[in-house]
Design a protein around this motif. Structure first.
Motif, short mmCIF file in Angstrom:
data_model
loop_
_atom_site.label_atom_id
_atom_site.label_comp_id
_atom_site.label_asym_id
_atom_site.label_seq_id
_atom_site.Cartn_x
_atom_site.Cartn_y
_atom_site.Cartn_z
N GLU A 40 0.89 -1.22 0.04
CA GLU A 40 -0.02 -0.01 -0.02
C GLU A 40 0.81 0.84 0.00
OE1 GLU A 40 -3.28 2.30 2.66
OE2 GLU A 40 -2.86 0.12 3.31
N LEU A 41 0.62 2.24 -0.79
CA LEU A 41 1.34 3.36 -1.04
C LEU A 41 0.35 4.66 -0.86
CD1 LEU A 41 3.90 4.87 -1.78
CD2 LEU A 41 3.40 4.91 -4.08
N SER A 42 0.34 4.96 0.47
CA SER A 42 -0.51 6.20 0.86
C SER A 42 0.10 7.60 0.14
CB SER A 42 -0.65 6.35 2.51
OG SER A 42 0.52 6.61 2.73
N ARG A 43 -0.79 8.57 0.00
CA ARG A 43 -0.20 9.97 -0.46
C ARG A 43 0.63 10.46 0.68
NH1 ARG A 43 -2.04 14.45 1.51
NH2 ARG A 43 -3.94 13.46 2.14
N LYS A 44 0.63 10.25 1.92
CA LYS A 44 1.60 10.67 2.90
C LYS A 44 2.93 9.79 2.88
CE LYS A 44 0.80 9.42 7.34
NZ LYS A 44 0.22 9.31 8.66
N SER A 45 2.78 8.45 2.36
CA SER A 45 4.22 7.70 2.41
C SER A 45 4.96 7.96 1.06
CB SER A 45 3.74 6.31 2.22
OG SER A 45 3.33 5.63 3.36
N LEU A 46 4.00 8.52 -0.17
CA LEU A 46 4.66 9.02 -1.43
C LEU A 46 5.48 10.20 -1.06
CD1 LEU A 46 5.07 8.33 -4.10
CD2 LEU A 46 3.04 9.49 -4.76
N ASP A 47 4.94 11.10 -0.33
CA ASP A 47 5.39 12.40 -0.22
C ASP A 47 6.69 12.35 0.64
OD1 ASP A 47 3.63 14.32 -1.50
OD2 ASP A 47 2.39 14.66 0.43
N ARG A 48 6.67 11.47 1.59
CA ARG A 48 7.85 11.26 2.11
C ARG A 48 9.18 10.61 1.55
NH1 ARG A 48 6.83 8.38 8.04
NH2 ARG A 48 9.38 8.85 8.21
N ILE A 49 8.66 9.74 0.72
CA ILE A 49 9.79 8.99 0.01
C ILE A 49 10.26 9.73 -1.37
CG2 ILE A 49 10.08 7.12 -1.99
CD1 ILE A 49 8.11 5.54 -0.23
N SER A 50 9.13 10.41 -1.97
CA SER A 50 9.54 11.49 -3.02
C SER A 50 10.29 12.56 -2.66
CB SER A 50 8.19 11.74 -4.07
OG SER A 50 7.55 12.57 -3.10
N GLY A 51 10.29 13.22 -1.40
CA GLY A 51 10.91 14.22 -0.81
C GLY A 51 12.39 13.91 -0.49
N MET A 52 12.71 12.73 -0.58
CA MET A 52 13.90 11.98 0.23
C MET A 52 15.23 12.59 -0.69
SD MET A 52 14.95 10.88 2.90
CE MET A 52 13.52 9.64 3.54
N GLY A 53 14.79 12.62 -2.06
CA GLY A 53 16.05 13.27 -2.91
C GLY A 53 16.57 14.65 -2.44
N GLU A 54 15.97 15.62 -2.11
CA GLU A 54 16.24 16.93 -1.89
C GLU A 54 16.71 16.76 -0.27
OE1 GLU A 54 13.70 18.06 -5.29
OE2 GLU A 54 13.37 16.46 -3.55
N ARG A 55 16.34 16.02 0.51
CA ARG A 55 16.92 15.78 1.91
C ARG A 55 18.28 15.11 1.81
NH1 ARG A 55 12.38 12.44 5.24
NH2 ARG A 55 14.29 12.66 6.88
N LEU A 56 18.43 14.30 0.92
CA LEU A 56 19.97 13.82 0.61
C LEU A 56 20.88 14.71 -0.07
CD1 LEU A 56 18.97 10.03 -0.24
CD2 LEU A 56 20.28 10.84 1.71
N SER A 57 20.38 15.46 -1.05
CA SER A 57 21.23 16.23 -1.99
C SER A 57 21.60 17.48 -1.20
CB SER A 57 20.54 16.61 -3.16
OG SER A 57 19.32 17.56 -2.94
N SER A 58 20.73 18.17 -0.63
CA SER A 58 20.86 19.39 0.21
C SER A 58 21.87 19.02 1.51
CB SER A 58 19.60 19.93 0.83
OG SER A 58 19.10 19.08 1.73
N ARG A 59 21.80 17.84 2.09
CA ARG A 59 22.98 17.70 3.10
C ARG A 59 24.35 17.57 2.59
NH1 ARG A 59 21.60 18.00 8.77
NH2 ARG A 59 19.70 16.76 9.18
N ILE A 60 24.34 16.99 1.52
CA ILE A 60 25.73 16.63 1.02
C ILE A 60 26.23 18.08 0.50
CG2 ILE A 60 26.92 15.47 -0.93
CD1 ILE A 60 24.76 13.42 -0.80
N ILE A 61 25.38 18.86 -0.40
CA ILE A 61 26.08 20.19 -0.68
C ILE A 61 26.15 21.18 0.19
CG2 ILE A 61 25.19 21.85 -2.69
CD1 ILE A 61 23.47 19.61 -4.26
N ALA A 62 25.40 21.31 1.07
CA ALA A 62 25.57 22.19 2.08
C ALA A 62 27.07 21.77 2.93
CB ALA A 62 24.73 21.96 3.22
#
Length: 809
Positions: free
Chosen positions: A110-132
């Protein structure tokens, strides 16, 4: 303060991120806020992985590991080993959370909207940590400051709350601050996202809250282009747009900036500049409150493909309140976004454009909503037209400027592009219309030329025939190119050529100097019908087919080309001298389609004969009589015959000099003159067929019917003495022999005539032609047209003149 947003391609590799560092470093002591997207392609991979997990596809675990590896590889490329370990530790919590989320979705399917938001937003969380870490910037979690609520099927930013949180943060920002784009949170603190392109939106929200001097969107293009450069190679970067212009272009497919991005910047009057990470010296596009002075009326053209046009039609809709509300409410309930709306002034139909992927859902919703009206026939039909496209032209200066719509629709109409729906807002900064997707490239090129390259007009030529005349036409294209651009503002581009058995086509153009050799080496096998099909399939704007052959097979394709809105210029007499019904259909089709059918060289080679006749007829004059010597070949023969040069020798000489057809019997039969007279008669308004022309061949029929050309050339020697006797007799009488054509009282005749010194035909030299035209206005003294009537050079010049006339008329 500046706010700089870097998109996925701008942070897609270690080399690209190094460029980001250089850009930021160039700002020296200026306070900078950076917003970054996920690494290029990562968000798509995260969403695909989440859906794989929901479907129970075990490959999602492998995809998860690939995503993790991508980020670990980036860390290794950016940092020394000791620092790399620290950064890996810094992002470990995000990686653990992603691992847990994906495996959880996989387990419960099951893929809820809430779960999809958390997964799809993970790219920015990872890239921003590295680039900062790489830039030495202070990292801030955008979810703590940008708040959303779920409304109308999407996460909507709660502006007041977000601005309040960001304003409190403003005073504590250091010289270099970095935020992940795209991600946000709701009132419960749950992770949400701002939609595709949301990183631009994040940057605009920050710029507005921090009262930045400028918002810079760094991407992989130089800025907003006048049109899609993938479709129009001559598109160029727009220097300056207003907020409204940029919003309209973005809405209709210009994927340079996410449309909601403009709203916060517009509210706070913050200029936006689009810049290219990979070409930082480029000026880019500035977006501000006012468009620059002196700008064009049209600033850009944008387009959307893969859309469906749905039309709801019925007289039961006329004057009934609430129809539109019900229609768009039912679409909103099933989360269908409407791109364009067009309603008939009589209210009997409403058309709308939606994404094709939602067309079936939309039609079902409309049918359910209006079932009572459909049952009662108050709504007669719901039409669904797929494979459509929307084009929008945008410009602040379109307001109250007359002629814009006329120029727009003329440019697409003359290229055979049908328009299915039109919409123009009251603000007058946008005209949008719907066409078939297959016509998109042609329409965009035609519009771009009309509005952005209007100082030059381009013709795209397809040439049939690489023989003597065809090669001379190629010479003309090559040698006259610069002069035509300078004097006539005309660019002639060769895009296709066909010989008898092969062809070559190139949308970007062919070099006329070398194209014959290229055809011989690289030509694709094919007949003239294959060439015709390719021309129609290419669907190039401002196309002109040029026929430099004498082939009936080539003449047979004219009608299909004209029906496809392709102009025809021809030196081939066959089509215009075929049945009157076919001739008139070709002329009628060209007129109906708004294209040109020119065949000036069919009579008199390079002499302007047909045009003056057309001018007389159009002015209301009536042509009552014609007399003409129309065969340069036969006139050359009668002028060159002498005591020492008999008929048979002169015929051979005319063939060798290229005055006659390859088989001189065509000229000697009078067929060529009959065709020319027939064309003149028809252009003069007479409905004649070939069998209506009385013909006396130059030599008797029994000589023309020899089985081979060699046999004919041998047998015609029998006529040498006969023709010499006649020549000498006429000489003594002060007369000369001419092979002439005449039209009088609707009767046409071709044959030998003997003229004295008082007749205009008497002094006609060499291969010259002469045409005498009597009309109601020219009744005492005829209009006289005289000059070279044979030869490849003059014929090619006439063909080239017709090509130029296509552009000028």
């Amino acid at each position: 303060m500046r706010v700089l947003k870097f998109g996925g391609t701008s942070v897609g590799s270690a080399e690209a991120i190094a460029r980001v560092k250089d850009i930021v470093a160039s700002l020296k002591d200026e306070a900078v806020v950076i917003v970054v997207s996920a690494l290029g392609g990562v968000t798509d991979r995260l969403i695909r992985m989440a859906n794989m997990a929901c479907e129970g596809d075990e490959a999602c675990i492998s995809e998860l590991q690939l995503i993790i590896n991508t980020h670990e590889e980036l860390i290794n490329n950016l940092f020394e080993s000791e620092n790399a370990a620290e950064v890996r530790a810094l992002v470990s919590s995000e990686i653990e959370e992603l691992d847990t989320l994906v495996k959880g979705v996989f387990l419960i399917r099951e893929l809820s909207r809430k779960s999809l938001d958390r997964i799809s937003g993970m790219g920015e969380r990872l890239s921003s940590r590295i680039i900062a870490s790489y830039l030495g910037a202070n990292w801030y979690d955008s979810r703590n400051y940008i708040k959303t609520s779920f409304e109308f099927g999407r996460n909507q930013v709660v502006y007041e709350k977000s601005e309040q949180l960001l304003s409190k943060l403003k005073g504590s920002l250091g010289r270099l601050s970095l935020f992940p784009g795209f991600i946000s949170s709701n009132g419960k603190g749950e992770s949400t996202t701002l939609g595709r392109g949301g990183s631009d939106y994040t940057a605009s929200l920050l710029a507005a809250a921090f009262d930045a001097d400028v918002l810079e969107i760094w991407t992989d293009v130089d800025g907003f282009m006048t049109a899609d450069p993938k479709v129009i190679s001559r598109a160029y970067c727009i220097d300056h747009l207003s907020y409204s212009e940029a919003m309209e272009l973005s809405h209709f497919g210009a994927k340079v900036i996410y449309p909601p991005t403009i709203i916060p910047a517009y509210r706070n009057k913050i200029p936006i500049r689009i810049k290219n990470t990979f070409n930082p010296s480029a000026k880019g596009t500035l977006i501000s409150e006012q468009s620059e002075s002196g700008a064009r009326q049209i600033k850009g053209i944008s387009s959307i493909k893969d859309v469906t046009l749905i039309t709801v039609q019925g007289i039961g809709m006329v004057g009934v309140p609430g129809i539109s509300m019900r229609l768009f409410s039912c679409l909103a309930r099933v989360e269908v976004n409407v791109v364009l709306i067009s309603q008939a002034s009589s209210e009997n139909s409403i058309s709308m454009v939606i994404d094709s992927s939602r067309s079936d859902v939309a039609v079902r919703a409309i049918r359910e909503e209006f079932k009572p009206e459909l049952d009662k026939k108050q709504i007669s039909r719901i039409m669904q037209e797929d494979e459509m496209a929307v084009i929008a032209i945008v410009g602040e200066k379109m307001k109250q400027t007359t002629g814009i719509a006329g120029q727009l629709f003329n440019s697409v109409g003359k290229n055979g592009v049908n328009i299915y729906a039109i919409a123009q807002g009251g603000s007058e900064i946008n005209i949008s219309f719907v066409i078939k997707e297959k016509d998109l490239r042609k329409a965009l090129n035609a519009i771009h030329e009309a509005f952005f390259l209007s100082q030059y007009q381009r013709l795209n030529l397809f040439l049939a025939g690489k023989g003597t005349v065809g090669s001379k036409v190629l010479d003309k294209i090559s040698t006259q190119a610069q002069k035509l651009m300078a004097d006539n503002r005309l660019r002639i581009r060769l895009v296709g050529i066909a010989g008898s058995r092969s062809m070559i086509l190139n949308r970007e153009g062919l070099y006329p100097d070398t194209v014959i050799q290229q055809l011989e080496k690289e030509g694709v096998p094919g007949c003239i019908n294959d060439f015709k099909n390719k021309i129609i399939e290419m669907n190039v704007a401002n196309s002109v087919f040029v026929d430099c052959t004498a082939s009936e097979e080539v003449a047979d394709i004219y009608l299909q080309l004209l029906e496809a809105n392709i102009s025809v210029v021809t030196a081939n007499k066959i089509a215009s001298s075929s049945s009157y019904q076919h001739y008139s259909r070709l002329k009628r089709t060209a007129a109906e389609k708004g294209v040109k059918f020119y065949f000036e060289t069919n009579v008199g080679a390079g002499l302007p004969v047909i045009s003056p006749i057309n001018d007389l007829v159009r002015s209301g004059d009536r042509i009552v009589r014609l007399q003409a010597v129309l065969s340069g070949t036969l006139n050359y023969i009668v002028n060159e015959m002498s005591e020492i040069k008999p008929l048979s020798e002169v015929i051979l000489e005319a063939k060798q000099k290229g005055y006659s057809e390859p088989d001189p019997r065509i000229d000697l039969s009078g067929t060529d003159v009959v065709r020319k007279l027939l064309i003149l008669a028809r252009e003069s308004g007479y409905k004649l067929e070939q069998e209506d022309v009385e013909v006396e061949p130059f030599v008797p029929v029994e000589y023309l019917s020899q089985p081979s050309l060699e046999d004919f050339m041998e047998k015609v020697k029998e006529l040498d003495e006969l023709f010499e006797d006649r020549r000498q007799r006429l000489y003594l009488e002060g007369k000369r022999l001419r092979y002439a054509a005449s039209l009088e009282d609707g009767k046409a005749k071709v044959g030998m005539v003997e003229v004295d010194k008082t007749h205009p035909f008497y002094e006609l030299e060499g291969s010259n032609n002469i045409i005498l035209i009597w009309s109601e206005n020219y009744n005492l003294h005829p209009m006289q047209i005289k000059g070279y009537g044979a030869g490849a050079d003059v014929t090619a010049s006439g063909v080239f003149a017709d090509i130029i006339k296509v552009a000028n008329v």
